[in-house]
Design a protein around this motif. Structure first.
Motif, mmCIF file in Angstrom:
data_model
loop_
_atom_site.group_PDB
_atom_site.id
_atom_site.type_symbol
_atom_site.label_atom_id
_atom_site.label_comp_id
_atom_site.label_asym_id
_atom_site.label_seq_id
_atom_site.Cartn_x
_atom_site.Cartn_y
_atom_site.Cartn_z
ATOM 1 N N TRP A 172 0.839 -1.203 0.000
ATOM 2 C CA TRP A 172 0.000 0.000 0.000
ATOM 3 C C TRP A 172 0.874 1.254 0.000
ATOM 4 C CZ3 TRP A 172 -0.553 4.174 3.254
ATOM 5 C CH2 TRP A 172 -1.645 5.018 2.985
ATOM 6 N N CYS A 173 1.930 1.243 0.789
ATOM 7 C CA CYS A 173 2.836 2.403 0.829
ATOM 8 C C CYS A 173 3.408 2.673 -0.557
ATOM 9 C CB CYS A 173 3.969 2.169 1.826
ATOM 10 S SG CYS A 173 3.456 2.366 3.542
ATOM 11 N N HIS A 174 3.843 1.598 -1.226
ATOM 12 C CA HIS A 174 4.458 1.779 -2.544
ATOM 13 C C HIS A 174 3.459 2.302 -3.567
ATOM 14 C CE1 HIS A 174 8.216 -0.857 -1.683
ATOM 15 N NE2 HIS A 174 8.260 0.329 -1.123
ATOM 16 N N ALA A 175 2.219 1.896 -3.432
ATOM 17 C CA ALA A 175 1.200 2.363 -4.373
ATOM 18 C C ALA A 175 0.817 3.815 -4.116
ATOM 19 C CB ALA A 175 -0.042 1.468 -4.265
ATOM 20 N N ASN A 176 1.220 4.357 -2.935
ATOM 21 C CA ASN A 176 0.739 5.688 -2.539
ATOM 22 C C ASN A 176 1.853 6.693 -2.257
ATOM 23 O OD1 ASN A 176 -2.389 5.554 -2.198
ATOM 24 N ND2 ASN A 176 -1.632 3.625 -1.389
ATOM 25 N N ASN A 177 3.061 6.406 -2.720
ATOM 26 C CA ASN A 177 4.199 7.308 -2.479
ATOM 27 C C ASN A 177 4.340 7.652 -0.996
ATOM 28 O OD1 ASN A 177 6.436 8.960 -3.076
ATOM 29 N ND2 ASN A 177 5.152 10.785 -3.300
ATOM 30 N N VAL A 178 4.256 6.608 -0.168
ATOM 31 C CA VAL A 178 4.460 6.744 1.280
ATOM 32 C C VAL A 178 5.701 5.918 1.617
ATOM 33 C CG1 VAL A 178 3.516 6.181 3.558
ATOM 34 C CG2 VAL A 178 2.007 7.090 1.762
ATOM 35 N N VAL A 179 6.652 6.513 2.333
ATOM 36 C CA VAL A 179 7.894 5.810 2.656
ATOM 37 C C VAL A 179 7.640 4.810 3.781
ATOM 38 C CG1 VAL A 179 10.257 6.087 3.512
ATOM 39 C CG2 VAL A 179 9.302 7.752 1.892
ATOM 40 N N PHE A 180 8.007 3.569 3.565
ATOM 41 C CA PHE A 180 7.846 2.508 4.570
ATOM 42 C C PHE A 180 9.144 2.410 5.369
ATOM 43 C CE2 PHE A 180 8.020 -1.774 6.235
ATOM 44 C CZ PHE A 180 6.717 -2.132 6.510
ATOM 45 N N ILE A 181 9.060 2.752 6.655
ATOM 46 C CA ILE A 181 10.242 2.742 7.530
ATOM 47 C C ILE A 181 10.135 1.557 8.487
ATOM 48 C CG2 ILE A 181 11.592 4.007 9.242
ATOM 49 C CD1 ILE A 181 10.235 6.603 8.226
ATOM 50 N N ALA A 182 11.114 0.659 8.434
ATOM 51 C CA ALA A 182 11.168 -0.434 9.416
ATOM 52 C C ALA A 182 12.096 -0.010 10.547
ATOM 53 C CB ALA A 182 11.666 -1.715 8.759
ATOM 54 N N ASP A 183 11.552 0.074 11.755
ATOM 55 C CA ASP A 183 12.369 0.364 12.932
ATOM 56 C C ASP A 183 12.896 -0.963 13.463
ATOM 57 O OD1 ASP A 183 13.412 0.837 15.447
ATOM 58 O OD2 ASP A 183 11.843 2.234 16.053
ATOM 59 N N GLU A 184 14.143 -1.273 13.087
ATOM 60 C CA GLU A 184 14.764 -2.524 13.552
ATOM 61 C C GLU A 184 15.798 -2.244 14.644
ATOM 62 O OE1 GLU A 184 15.170 -6.020 11.893
ATOM 63 O OE2 GLU A 184 14.076 -5.726 10.014
ATOM 64 N N VAL A 185 15.539 -1.191 15.418
ATOM 65 C CA VAL A 185 16.470 -0.839 16.499
ATOM 66 C C VAL A 185 16.629 -2.012 17.470
ATOM 67 C CG1 VAL A 185 16.712 0.648 18.538
ATOM 68 C CG2 VAL A 185 16.176 1.649 16.309
ATOM 69 N N GLN A 186 15.520 -2.674 17.809
ATOM 70 C CA GLN A 186 15.595 -3.785 18.773
ATOM 71 C C GLN A 186 15.751 -5.144 18.094
ATOM 72 O OE1 GLN A 186 13.570 -5.057 23.045
ATOM 73 N NE2 GLN A 186 13.191 -3.078 22.193
ATOM 74 N N THR A 187 15.207 -5.288 16.883
ATOM 75 C CA THR A 187 15.188 -6.601 16.226
ATOM 76 C C THR A 187 16.410 -6.854 15.348
ATOM 77 O OG1 THR A 187 13.879 -5.561 14.474
ATOM 78 C CG2 THR A 187 12.664 -6.806 16.140
ATOM 79 N N GLY A 188 17.199 -5.802 15.088
ATOM 80 C CA GLY A 188 18.264 -5.924 14.093
ATOM 81 C C GLY A 188 19.474 -6.715 14.553
#
Ligand code: PLZ
Length: 457
Positions: free
Chosen positions: A262-278
């Motif tokens: 949905w983000c890609h279809a709507n020019n919305v940047v998808f940010i993954a916060d992997e601060v804890q999971t990375g």
């Protein structure tokens, strides 16, 4: 008394802490002991009361799977300083790299007089993060600072302002990231006003959202966002692929990919916060890989540099190159000591195959915690991935969260020399984040102490 016998960690030259410490749980005094209690009194007199302490045993050395306190108690570490010391405390490679850098130069400010280790960290992150598209990286100090900058990149690129975050989210304690964080007490209460143009959407929380599958939960969130915000106003959607402070909530399969689409279809940047999971924590280098998603931007911190303060935003070159030169910076971001630590840390994750070690730890925890759940109906769910696992504690009659019991289990484990952390919007989750350097016998012992604590209550 045994020492870490994992071949991937050299046990030779760590004079103070590091993995040369005896790998044992050792209770010399009550916890906290008299020396720690004296330090607590000094802390009360000198440090802001707003800075809380979960377990007031003051640490003098740490390594492998233990922390040694001022009274010489040896505590089993199932927290890694909140998912930071994945490679272990004072890991020999990190100690050597930082010591060498310390003797060369300590600081120039990269945006004044640059140096190559900053570039080398950027190259490593561009290579390691999901997706083989053209990427760029910028370095910062804390997780919250990196989240703030991810939003700046997204706004600069899209020319839009609104940011959508999710229920149970945690993204930090600065003004913008407090607004993104969902939970009021203790993170936000009394600290408003918060940054504007932040909106919240419902999360996928399989235990508590009435059995919605991932696609259904994503559609529910998208509908709300379209009605209440509008894609035409949205710069970014930010979420943790597995929520950390919010309760180690693993969204149902399909939730993240549907939102990303949905983000890609709507020019919305998808940010993954992997601060804890990375960084190997979940049994893959990044949690996004489990879902097969390639975020536009990924936010990294904690496990990145073996305990030194460093954070990063890595992502699509077109987004990362949107700000004008000089638009992004900071005095300490990508400090040379932190970069040296990061390079040594990343080398350890890769050459010691710590992704595999996280999976081994995950297999042990899944088996042990699963057995505990079978025997005790107060464990509503065992969830997580790899070396990031949790139990959610409930009233078995109603399924309601039981924060009181959760706090008592954690306190009892602390008293027995095992460091576990709680989390969750409802305060009823015990999370397990052992350093990947923990030997198996300490992991088993630590989990057993928690099991016994629960059994006795
Ligand atoms: N994003 C997903 O987990 C930090 C918070 C501890 P900083 N989580 C631990 C506390 O009580 O302050 C975190 C996170 C996610 C961002 C952050 C923020 O990282 O380095 O603490 O700023």
């Amino acid at each position: 008394m045994t020492t870490v016998d994992l071949p991937r960690v050299s046990v030779t030259d760590a004079p103070l802490g590091g993995p040369s410490l005896p790998q044992e749980r050792r209770l010399v005094t009550a916890i906290p002991g008299p020396k720690s209690q004296a330090l607590s009194a000094r802390k009360t007199a000198a440090v802001s009361a707003g800075v809380g302490v979960a377990l007031p045993a003051y640490i003098v050395a740490a390594g492998g799977g233990v922390l040694i306190d001022a009274d010489d108690n040896s505590l089993i570490d199932l927290g890694s300083g909140i998912a930071v010391t994945g490679v272990g405390n004072s890991a020999p490679r990190v100690v050597a790299a930082v010591a060498a850098q310390l003797a060369q130069f300590t600081h120039t400010c990269f945006t004044v007089s640059p140096y190559d280790s900053y570039i080398e960290v950027a190259e490593a992150l561009n290579r390691l993060t999901p997706g083989d598209h053209l990427k760029r990286t910028a370095l910062f100090n804390s997780g919250a600072e990196a989240v703030e900058n991810a939003v700046k990149f997204a706004r600069s690129f899209t020319g839009k302002q609104a940011v959508v975050a999710f229920d149970h989210a945690y993204h930090g304690r600065t003004t913008l990231t407090m607004a993104l964080t969902a939970k009021n007490v203790p993170y936000k209460d009394g600290f408003g006003p918060f940054a504007p143009e932040v909106y919240r959407a419902p999360m996928s929380y399989p235990l508590r959202d009435g059995g919605l599958n991932g696609v259904e939960a994503a559609k529910r969130a998208i509908l709300q966002v379209e009605k209440q915000v509008g894609a035409g106003n949205m710069a970014a959607m930010i979420l943790e692929p597995i929520q950390g402070e919010g309760g180690f909530i693993v969204p149902a399969p399909g939730f993240l990919p549907t939102l990303l689409e949905w983000c890609h279809a709507n020019n919305v940047v998808f940010i993954a916060d992997e601060v804890q999971t990375g960084f190997a924590r979940t049994g893959d280098m990044f949690a996004s890989n489990h879902e097969g998603i390639v975020p536009d931007l990924i936010v990294l911190a904690k496990g990145i540099a073996g305990g030194l303060p460093l954070s990063a935003v890595t992502g699509r070159a077109d987004i990362m190159d949107a700000p004008k030169p000089g638009g992004i910076g900071g005095t300490y971001g990508g400090n040379p000591l932190a970069c040296a630590a990061a390079l040594a840390t990343i080398e350890s994750y890769e050459s010691d195959n710590l992704v595999n070690r996280a999976r081994e730890i995950g297999a042990i925890m899944t088996e042990r915690l699963g057995a505990l759940q079978q025997a005790d109906a107060r464990i509503g769910e065992v969830r997580g991935r790899g070396a990031l696992m949790a139990i959610e504690i409930v009233d078995p009659a109603t399924g309601e969260p039981d924060a009181l019991l959760t706090g008592r289990v954690a306190a009892a484990a602390h008293a027995q020399g095992v460091i576990v952390l709680t989390c969750g919007t409802y305060g009823n989750v015990i999370r397990f984040l052992p350093p990947l350097s923990i030997p198996d016998h300490l992991l088993f012992e630590g989990l057993q102490v928690v099991a016994d604590a629960l059994g006795a209550l």
